[in-house]
Design an enzyme around this catalytic site. Structure first.
Site, PDB file in Angstrom:
ATOM      1  N   TYR A  44       0.871 -19.315  -6.000  1.00  0.00           N
ATOM      2  CA  TYR A  44       0.032 -18.163  -5.680  1.00  0.00           C
ATOM      3  C   TYR A  44      -0.959 -18.467  -4.558  1.00  0.00           C
ATOM      4  O   TYR A  44      -1.154 -17.658  -3.655  1.00  0.00           O
ATOM      5  CB  TYR A  44      -0.812 -17.718  -6.889  1.00  0.00           C
ATOM      6  CG  TYR A  44      -0.077 -17.458  -8.161  1.00  0.00           C
ATOM      7  CD1 TYR A  44       0.498 -16.219  -8.408  1.00  0.00           C
ATOM      8  CD2 TYR A  44       0.009 -18.436  -9.147  1.00  0.00           C
ATOM      9  CE1 TYR A  44       1.148 -15.961  -9.604  1.00  0.00           C
ATOM     10  CE2 TYR A  44       0.658 -18.190 -10.346  1.00  0.00           C
ATOM     11  CZ  TYR A  44       1.225 -16.947 -10.567  1.00  0.00           C
ATOM     12  OH  TYR A  44       1.871 -16.703 -11.745  1.00  0.00           O
ATOM     13  N   GLU A  92     -11.604   1.211  15.388  1.00  0.00           N
ATOM     14  CA  GLU A  92     -10.954   0.318  14.430  1.00  0.00           C
ATOM     15  C   GLU A  92     -10.525  -0.998  15.072  1.00  0.00           C
ATOM     16  O   GLU A  92     -10.305  -1.989  14.376  1.00  0.00           O
ATOM     17  CB  GLU A  92      -9.731   1.006  13.809  1.00  0.00           C
ATOM     18  CG  GLU A  92     -10.103   2.162  12.902  1.00  0.00           C
ATOM     19  CD  GLU A  92      -8.887   2.859  12.342  1.00  0.00           C
ATOM     20  OE1 GLU A  92      -8.808   3.006  11.102  1.00  0.00           O
ATOM     21  OE2 GLU A  92      -8.001   3.261  13.130  1.00  0.00           O
ATOM     22  N   LYS A 113      -6.449   0.673   2.796  1.00  0.00           N
ATOM     23  CA  LYS A 113      -7.797   0.610   3.361  1.00  0.00           C
ATOM     24  C   LYS A 113      -8.735   1.150   2.295  1.00  0.00           C
ATOM     25  O   LYS A 113      -8.421   2.119   1.601  1.00  0.00           O
ATOM     26  CB  LYS A 113      -7.901   1.479   4.613  1.00  0.00           C
ATOM     27  CG  LYS A 113      -7.142   0.945   5.798  1.00  0.00           C
ATOM     28  CD  LYS A 113      -7.379   1.849   6.996  1.00  0.00           C
ATOM     29  CE  LYS A 113      -6.642   1.370   8.220  1.00  0.00           C
ATOM     30  NZ  LYS A 113      -6.923   2.231   9.389  1.00  0.00           N
ATOM     31  N   GLU A 123       1.672  -0.002   7.663  1.00  0.00           N
ATOM     32  CA  GLU A 123       3.101  -0.208   7.472  1.00  0.00           C
ATOM     33  C   GLU A 123       3.585  -1.478   8.173  1.00  0.00           C
ATOM     34  O   GLU A 123       4.373  -2.244   7.622  1.00  0.00           O
ATOM     35  CB  GLU A 123       3.896   0.999   8.001  1.00  0.00           C
ATOM     36  CG  GLU A 123       3.701   2.270   7.192  1.00  0.00           C
ATOM     37  CD  GLU A 123       2.489   3.106   7.588  1.00  0.00           C
ATOM     38  OE1 GLU A 123       2.415   4.266   7.152  1.00  0.00           O
ATOM     39  OE2 GLU A 123       1.600   2.608   8.322  1.00  0.00           O
TER      40      GLU A 123
END
Length: 118
Positions: free
Chosen positions: A53, A21, A98, A73
């Site tokens: 935005y 990863e 994910k 997190e």
């Protein structure tokens, strides 16, 4: 409280605790709800009385270009910090996931809520 939302923002980034990863980009999806201070833009019709935005999206994209996270997190907390500190949001809810990270799972992730709703 008025709330703006950004739904299904997708970003390619390296995120995760596993060795692979660290090297292989994955797609994450963000869903944001951001509280606004008062109802100024609803009354004034001026962009300066709300949170833009596009600036939120640009700042989040910049964050993921500059920084890599081991945990969703930690990434969610970094986004929350930016929205509250830089954009002065009094309340927010962030879901970060994910996509297709595990077989037979469409999305996996975390939702955090920070600040206070009046």
């Amino acid at each position: 409280m008025d709330i703006i939302f950004i739904s299904e923002l997708k970003i390619e980034t390296r995120i995760g605790i596993y060795e692979w990863e660290q090297h292989v980009p994955q797609t994450i999806q963000l869903d944001l709800e951001v509280g606004l201070r008062g109802e100024h833009a609803a009354k004034s019709g001026k962009i300066g009385d709300t949170i833009d935005y596009s600036k939120i999206v640009g700042r989040i994209e910049q964050l993921f270009k500059e920084q890599h996270f081991a945990l969703l997190e930690k990434a969610a907390e970094a986004i929350a910090d930016i929205l509250m500190r830089e954009f002065k949001a009094p309340w927010l809810k962030i879901s970060i996931a994910k996509l297709g990270a595990l077989r037979n799972v469409k999305r996996l992730g975390v939702t955090i809520e920070r600040g206070k709703k009046p």
